[in-house]
Design a protein around this motif. Structure first.
Motif, PDB file in Angstrom:
ATOM      1  N   PHE A  61      19.297  46.769  35.727  1.00 11.48           N
ATOM      2  CA  PHE A  61      18.126  47.286  36.418  1.00 11.48           C
ATOM      3  C   PHE A  61      18.301  47.419  37.930  1.00 11.48           C
ATOM      4  O   PHE A  61      17.621  48.229  38.550  1.00 11.48           O
ATOM      5  N   ILE A  62      19.193  46.638  38.553  1.00  9.77           N
ATOM      6  CA  ILE A  62      19.273  46.561  40.009  1.00  9.77           C
ATOM      7  C   ILE A  62      20.676  46.917  40.494  1.00  9.77           C
ATOM      8  O   ILE A  62      21.676  46.378  39.998  1.00  9.77           O
ATOM      9  N   THR A  63      20.729  47.822  41.492  1.00 10.63           N
ATOM     10  CA  THR A  63      21.982  48.197  42.144  1.00 10.63           C
ATOM     11  C   THR A  63      21.796  48.057  43.655  1.00 10.63           C
ATOM     12  O   THR A  63      20.719  48.363  44.178  1.00 10.63           O
ATOM     13  N   VAL A  64      22.836  47.587  44.346  1.00 11.12           N
ATOM     14  CA  VAL A  64      22.765  47.413  45.791  1.00 11.12           C
ATOM     15  C   VAL A  64      23.912  48.183  46.449  1.00 11.12           C
ATOM     16  O   VAL A  64      24.872  48.597  45.802  1.00 11.12           O
ATOM     17  N   GLY A  65      23.799  48.383  47.757  1.00 11.87           N
ATOM     18  CA  GLY A  65      24.847  49.056  48.510  1.00 11.87           C
ATOM     19  C   GLY A  65      24.645  48.861  49.998  1.00 11.87           C
ATOM     20  O   GLY A  65      23.630  48.286  50.435  1.00 11.87           O
ATOM     21  N   THR A  66      25.606  49.340  50.783  1.00 13.31           N
ATOM     22  CA  THR A  66      25.511  49.169  52.232  1.00 13.31           C
ATOM     23  C   THR A  66      26.316  50.233  52.959  1.00 13.31           C
ATOM     24  O   THR A  66      27.272  50.805  52.408  1.00 13.31           O
ATOM     25  N   ASP A  67      25.918  50.509  54.202  1.00  7.63           N
ATOM     26  CA  ASP A  67      26.671  51.342  55.130  1.00  7.63           C
ATOM     27  C   ASP A  67      26.617  50.684  56.497  1.00  7.63           C
ATOM     28  O   ASP A  67      25.534  50.467  57.044  1.00  7.63           O
ATOM     29  N   LEU A  68      27.782  50.371  57.057  1.00  5.92           N
ATOM     30  CA  LEU A  68      27.889  49.801  58.400  1.00  5.92           C
ATOM     31  C   LEU A  68      28.829  50.678  59.217  1.00  5.92           C
ATOM     32  O   LEU A  68      29.989  50.872  58.845  1.00  5.92           O
ATOM     33  N   ARG A  69      28.337  51.219  60.322  1.00  8.44           N
ATOM     34  CA  ARG A  69      29.148  52.084  61.183  1.00  8.44           C
ATOM     35  C   ARG A  69      29.140  51.539  62.606  1.00  8.44           C
ATOM     36  O   ARG A  69      28.072  51.391  63.205  1.00  8.44           O
ATOM     37  N   LEU A  70      30.327  51.253  63.109  1.00  9.15           N
ATOM     38  CA  LEU A  70      30.509  50.814  64.485  1.00  9.15           C
ATOM     39  C   LEU A  70      31.280  51.894  65.222  1.00  9.15           C
ATOM     40  O   LEU A  70      32.354  52.317  64.774  1.00  9.15           O
ATOM     41  N   LEU A  71      30.741  52.342  66.357  1.00 11.06           N
ATOM     42  CA  LEU A  71      31.342  53.444  67.100  1.00 11.06           C
ATOM     43  C   LEU A  71      31.856  52.959  68.445  1.00 11.06           C
ATOM     44  O   LEU A  71      31.149  52.259  69.176  1.00 11.06           O
ATOM     45  N   TYR A  72      33.095  53.323  68.759  1.00 11.89           N
ATOM     46  CA  TYR A  72      33.628  53.162  70.112  1.00 11.89           C
ATOM     47  C   TYR A  72      33.704  54.540  70.737  1.00 11.89           C
ATOM     48  O   TYR A  72      34.223  55.486  70.138  1.00 11.89           O
ATOM     49  N   LEU A  73      33.216  54.670  71.976  1.00  9.81           N
ATOM     50  CA  LEU A  73      33.157  55.964  72.642  1.00  9.81           C
ATOM     51  C   LEU A  73      33.663  55.842  74.071  1.00  9.81           C
ATOM     52  O   LEU A  73      33.254  54.942  74.800  1.00  9.81           O
ATOM     53  N   ALA A  74      34.537  56.742  74.443  1.00  9.97           N
ATOM     54  CA  ALA A  74      35.001  56.848  75.832  1.00  9.97           C
ATOM     55  C   ALA A  74      34.814  58.289  76.268  1.00  9.97           C
ATOM     56  O   ALA A  74      35.308  59.214  75.608  1.00  9.97           O
ATOM     57  N   SER A  75      34.100  58.509  77.380  1.00 16.59           N
ATOM     58  CA  SER A  75      33.748  59.850  77.818  1.00 16.59           C
ATOM     59  C   SER A  75      34.085  60.029  79.286  1.00 16.59           C
ATOM     60  O   SER A  75      34.031  59.086  80.072  1.00 16.59           O
ATOM     61  N   ASP A  76      34.405  61.281  79.676  1.00 16.68           N
ATOM     62  CA  ASP A  76      34.605  61.577  81.093  1.00 16.68           C
ATOM     63  C   ASP A  76      33.316  62.064  81.742  1.00 16.68           C
ATOM     64  O   ASP A  76      33.301  62.470  82.883  1.00 16.68           O
ATOM     65  N   ASN A  77      32.218  62.007  80.981  1.00 18.87           N
ATOM     66  CA  ASN A  77      30.912  62.408  81.496  1.00 18.87           C
ATOM     67  C   ASN A  77      29.905  61.348  81.090  1.00 18.87           C
ATOM     68  O   ASN A  77      29.503  61.263  79.935  1.00 18.87           O
ATOM     69  N   ALA A  78      29.508  60.501  82.027  1.00 14.17           N
ATOM     70  CA  ALA A  78      28.638  59.373  81.697  1.00 14.17           C
ATOM     71  C   ALA A  78      27.296  59.813  81.146  1.00 14.17           C
ATOM     72  O   ALA A  78      26.633  59.068  80.430  1.00 14.17           O
ATOM     73  N   ARG A  79      26.895  61.061  81.429  1.00  9.70           N
ATOM     74  CA  ARG A  79      25.608  61.557  80.937  1.00  9.70           C
ATOM     75  C   ARG A  79      25.545  61.581  79.419  1.00  9.70           C
ATOM     76  O   ARG A  79      24.479  61.413  78.827  1.00  9.70           O
ATOM     77  N   THR A  80      26.683  61.798  78.770  1.00  7.27           N
ATOM     78  CA  THR A  80      26.677  61.932  77.318  1.00  7.27           C
ATOM     79  C   THR A  80      27.107  60.664  76.605  1.00  7.27           C
ATOM     80  O   THR A  80      27.064  60.591  75.400  1.00  7.27           O
ATOM     81  N   ALA A  81      27.549  59.662  77.337  1.00 10.69           N
ATOM     82  CA  ALA A  81      28.079  58.464  76.690  1.00 10.69           C
ATOM     83  C   ALA A  81      26.960  57.531  76.256  1.00 10.69           C
ATOM     84  O   ALA A  81      25.835  57.606  76.713  1.00 10.69           O
ATOM     85  N   VAL A  82      27.304  56.640  75.343  1.00 11.24           N
ATOM     86  CA  VAL A  82      26.337  55.681  74.834  1.00 11.24           C
ATOM     87  C   VAL A  82      25.871  54.776  75.960  1.00 11.24           C
ATOM     88  O   VAL A  82      26.669  54.201  76.696  1.00 11.24           O
ATOM     89  N   GLY A  83      24.558  54.653  76.111  1.00  9.26           N
ATOM     90  CA  GLY A  83      24.019  53.774  77.135  1.00  9.26           C
ATOM     91  C   GLY A  83      24.401  54.195  78.538  1.00  9.26           C
ATOM     92  O   GLY A  83      24.419  53.381  79.450  1.00  9.26           O
ATOM     93  N   ALA A  84      24.721  55.494  78.732  1.00 15.27           N
ATOM     94  CA  ALA A  84      25.117  56.016  80.053  1.00 15.27           C
ATOM     95  C   ALA A  84      26.370  55.319  80.582  1.00 15.27           C
ATOM     96  O   ALA A  84      26.596  55.241  81.772  1.00 15.27           O
ATOM     97  N   LEU A  85      27.198  54.800  79.673  1.00 14.35           N
ATOM     98  CA  LEU A  85      28.470  54.197  80.058  1.00 14.35           C
ATOM     99  C   LEU A  85      29.591  55.090  79.555  1.00 14.35           C
ATOM    100  O   LEU A  85      29.458  55.778  78.548  1.00 14.35           O
ATOM    101  N   ASP A  86      30.726  55.054  80.231  1.00 13.56           N
ATOM    102  CA  ASP A  86      31.828  55.905  79.811  1.00 13.56           C
ATOM    103  C   ASP A  86      32.841  55.160  78.951  1.00 13.56           C
ATOM    104  O   ASP A  86      33.886  55.689  78.617  1.00 13.56           O
TER     105      ASP A  86
END
Length: 374
Positions: free
Chosen positions: A83-108
């Motif tokens: 009767f019961i089924t379980v599942g999960t999705d975990l996504r961790l992202l690392y981001l490095a950008s040359d434009n701080a405007r588009t980076a996560v948390g305004a960090l590059d």
């Protein structure tokens, strides 16, 4: 603005005309030539995978080194009982950008917890399903599903992502991100009906929105529809269809029309999404002004060996066809490496350009996505 994306569209249409496309939604479904409900509890795709994936397809066909049958028997089962089924999705992202405007948390240079969802499905009867997807964000999915209609049909009611276009696993694709189909704000509350008569898949829904929706004020109903035709010719598989969304309210009126296509042949898969959108708003001036825009996402994948996918993606947005400014495009080049049947690493590079009447802004960023799923 119509002339700039002609070449990418022509290339995409040429590929679609030469390679008859796949029987499913996005990449893996295109490669396998199957409907979304073969692998997902939700018939329109996304979210929890069923036991067929976690116990068979995942261990045997996804990772670089498949698990032998005798080892698979020792792994935990996602289906806890009848009767019961379980599942999960975990996504961790690392981001490095040359434009701080588009980076996560305004960090590059930053890590970002992109997703942390836990799924539970309860089947009181083989024809009924109660489903919950809860993550760390404000959005969630919860619905009841009844498989009672002819032609493998179903009725689904609750809060979920409407079936519109391809449900890319990359929420950054313009046809998800720029059409308010990424998280948060992707889910709507309503009812959806689906039918699969022969080679056709038809879905239609009526929704009332939710508090997180970006443009839906819940004052009027929103209507969503999708049709997909699929066929196969030898080792070549095809799918071609369209989607629409109609949303009306005192502040915003939206009309959205889209075309979807897929093609798969041997280790190659091609996917394309193209939408035209008309928006009318009275919010600022009290006068109705109409804006026509269009957005496109394409992706070409090749699988040189099991457990390794290489791909290139192209996205284009023209937010106002009446003005010669404001276009954006993005080119993504990356790979998906399935280290285990529950672990994927996805390094990629994105090149993005935004054009306005005053300036041109370029952004290059590197992303590494760590994805654990079951």
């Amino acid at each position: 603005m119509m002339s700039r994306p002609i070449l990418p569209v022509a290339i995409g249409l040429s590929i679609l005309s030469l390679i008859p496309v796949a029987r499913a939604t996005p990449r893996l479904a295109a490669q396998y030539g199957q409907d979304c409900q073969l692998c997902h509890a939700n018939p329109s795709g996304g979210g929890m995978r069923n036991s067929y994936v976690t116990e068979f397809i995942g261990p045997a066909e996804l990772p670089l080194h498949p698990l032998p049958a005798h080892e698979r028997a020792r792994w935990p089962k996602a289906r806890l009982n009848d009767f019961i089924t379980v599942g999960t999705d975990l996504r961790l992202l690392y981001l490095a950008s040359d434009n701080a405007r588009t980076a996560v948390g305004a960090l590059d240079n930053s890590f970002f917890q992109m997703q942390a969802d836990f799924y539970v499905a309860f089947e009181p009867d083989p024809q009924f399903l109660l489903y919950l997807d809860r993550g760390t964000g404000a959005d969630y999915e919860v619905f009841a599903l009844a498989r009672l209609l002819p032609a493998h049909g179903y009725v689904k009611g609750g809060r979920f992502v409407p079936d519109l276009g391809w449900r890319w696993d990359d929420h950054n694709h313009y046809t998800r991100e720029r059409l308010d189909l990424d998280y948060p704000g992707a889910t709507e509350t309503g009812i959806e009906v689906g039918l699969s008569p022969g080679p056709l898949t038809l879905t239609g829904g009526v929704f009332n929105g939710n508090g997180n929706a970006r443009f839906d004020d819940n004052s009027q109903k929103m209507y969503v529809g999708k049709a997909l035709a699929r066929w196969r010719m030898g080792s070549v598989q095809t799918a071609l269809g369209g989607s629409t969304r109609w949303n009306s309210g005192p502040l915003v009126r939206e009309r959205l029309w889209g075309i979807q296509g897929q093609a798969s042949w041997r280790q190659f898969a091609y996917l394309a999404d193209l939408f035209g959108r008309r928006m009318a708003s009275d919010a600022d001036t009290g006068r109705r002004g109409r804006t026509w825009s269009w957005v496109m996402s394409q992706e070409l994948d090749v699988r040189p060996r099991q457990g390794l996918d290489l791909y290139v993606g192209y996205d284009f947005l023209d937010p106002d066809l009446d003005h010669e400014n404001g276009t954006q495009y993005r080119i993504s080049v990356g790979s998906r490496i399935y280290l285990r049947h529950f672990l994927k690493v996805e390094p990629l590079v994105r090149f993005e350009r935004e054009t306005t009447a005053q300036s041109v802004t370029d952004d290059t960023r590197v992303e590494i996505l760590f994805h654990a799923f079951y």
